[in-house]
Design a protein around this motif. Sequence first.
Motif, PDB file in Angstrom:
ATOM      1  N   GLU A  85      -3.964  -4.424   3.333  1.00  0.00           N
ATOM      2  CA  GLU A  85      -3.256  -4.887   2.147  1.00  0.00           C
ATOM      3  C   GLU A  85      -4.048  -5.980   1.447  1.00  0.00           C
ATOM      4  OE1 GLU A  85       1.283  -5.984   0.915  1.00  0.00           O
ATOM      5  OE2 GLU A  85       0.487  -7.078   2.641  1.00  0.00           O
ATOM      6  N   ILE A 125       0.828  -1.210   0.000  1.00  0.00           N
ATOM      7  CA  ILE A 125       0.000   0.000   0.000  1.00  0.00           C
ATOM      8  C   ILE A 125       0.864   1.262   0.000  1.00  0.00           C
ATOM      9  CG2 ILE A 125      -1.609   1.348   1.423  1.00  0.00           C
ATOM     10  CD1 ILE A 125      -2.891  -1.282   2.279  1.00  0.00           C
ATOM     11  N   ARG A 172      -6.910  -4.521  -0.450  1.00  0.00           N
ATOM     12  CA  ARG A 172      -6.382  -3.876  -1.649  1.00  0.00           C
ATOM     13  C   ARG A 172      -6.064  -4.912  -2.729  1.00  0.00           C
ATOM     14  NH1 ARG A 172      -2.050  -0.223  -2.974  1.00  0.00           N
ATOM     15  NH2 ARG A 172      -1.286  -0.877  -5.015  1.00  0.00           N
ATOM     16  N   ASP A 175      -7.751  -5.198  -6.411  1.00  0.00           N
ATOM     17  CA  ASP A 175      -6.928  -5.075  -7.616  1.00  0.00           C
ATOM     18  C   ASP A 175      -7.219  -6.211  -8.603  1.00  0.00           C
ATOM     19  OD1 ASP A 175      -5.646  -2.811  -6.700  1.00  0.00           O
ATOM     20  OD2 ASP A 175      -3.827  -3.849  -6.063  1.00  0.00           O
TER      21      ASP A 175
END
Length: 316
Positions: free
Chosen positions: A286, A86, A289, A293
Amino acid sequence: MKILIYGAGVIGCTYGWQLAKAGHDMTVLVRQGKKSRIEKDGIDIFCSDFRGKQKQTEQVTFRPKVIDSLSPDNDFEYIIVATNCIYLKEILPVLAESAGKAHILFFQNIWNDFETIARFLSPEQYFFGFPFKVGGGRDEHCIHCAISGMKNSATLLGEVNGEITPRIVKMSNALEKANLKPLVSKHIKTWLITHYAIAASLSAGIIKAGGGKNFAGNSQLLKNTIKSIREGFEICYRKGFDPKVEKANRPYYLPLFFLVPVLMKIYSNETLCIMFDGHTQHAPDEIKRMLKDVIADGEKYNVQMPYLKSLQKPEY
């Protein structure tokens, strides 16, 4: 060698401690405000080491040199970036301005970041790796880490172009001396991209199960997680990275009736459970994320992702 660890987390401190034991001159770069405390008290580490025939536990205070800013005229030979992915975008301007002549080793989860890194740094400045040998978590007092002794557990290293360069060889030798089992990959980008897809699904599945041990014992959730990993592999393939190039990815294509019981046994391993639980508890942002993604690129490439999306919590 004189080596800087960028980030005083579980991975950076454990690798730094092990490299220091092997005789290297280690410095840790920490955030503003933490330098004096770490200089005074050191970094407490409780390590479960599985590299021998029997598990060994050790509690130590790691006392590296500590800095809270990086000077362009530094004399480090290597900088190992071991922070949460991140924070990559805030790290890159610092490295672009102040890395000096050091070789930068990115020790992070990487997905769409190769182009971002290339905008800040020239190719001769950096290479990639992955700390697959170490994992764990931390509390406010201590780092709790595990060093794996599993056959397929290694510290990955590689140049983007696949060459085995002098800097790769030198770092590999240092890791070998520290008993951290270096493995040089000629397809490091593919390894990192596909590992990102695996880790996103696996970590989300472990969170859903409430921990590594519960996950290893839940055959249905494990089956759905494998299917989500396969969806992730399809996304990797459409991005231009064939998962089957890496031998480690091929078992995920085996028939589920065979693969599920094998993985239930592997994932119940004590080392992996320590690593899984440490990561999911220590770095939930994380993991969110990473899952976002992978799903975002799946939508971009029109990949059907029922199993990946089933692993998302509503707040993700």
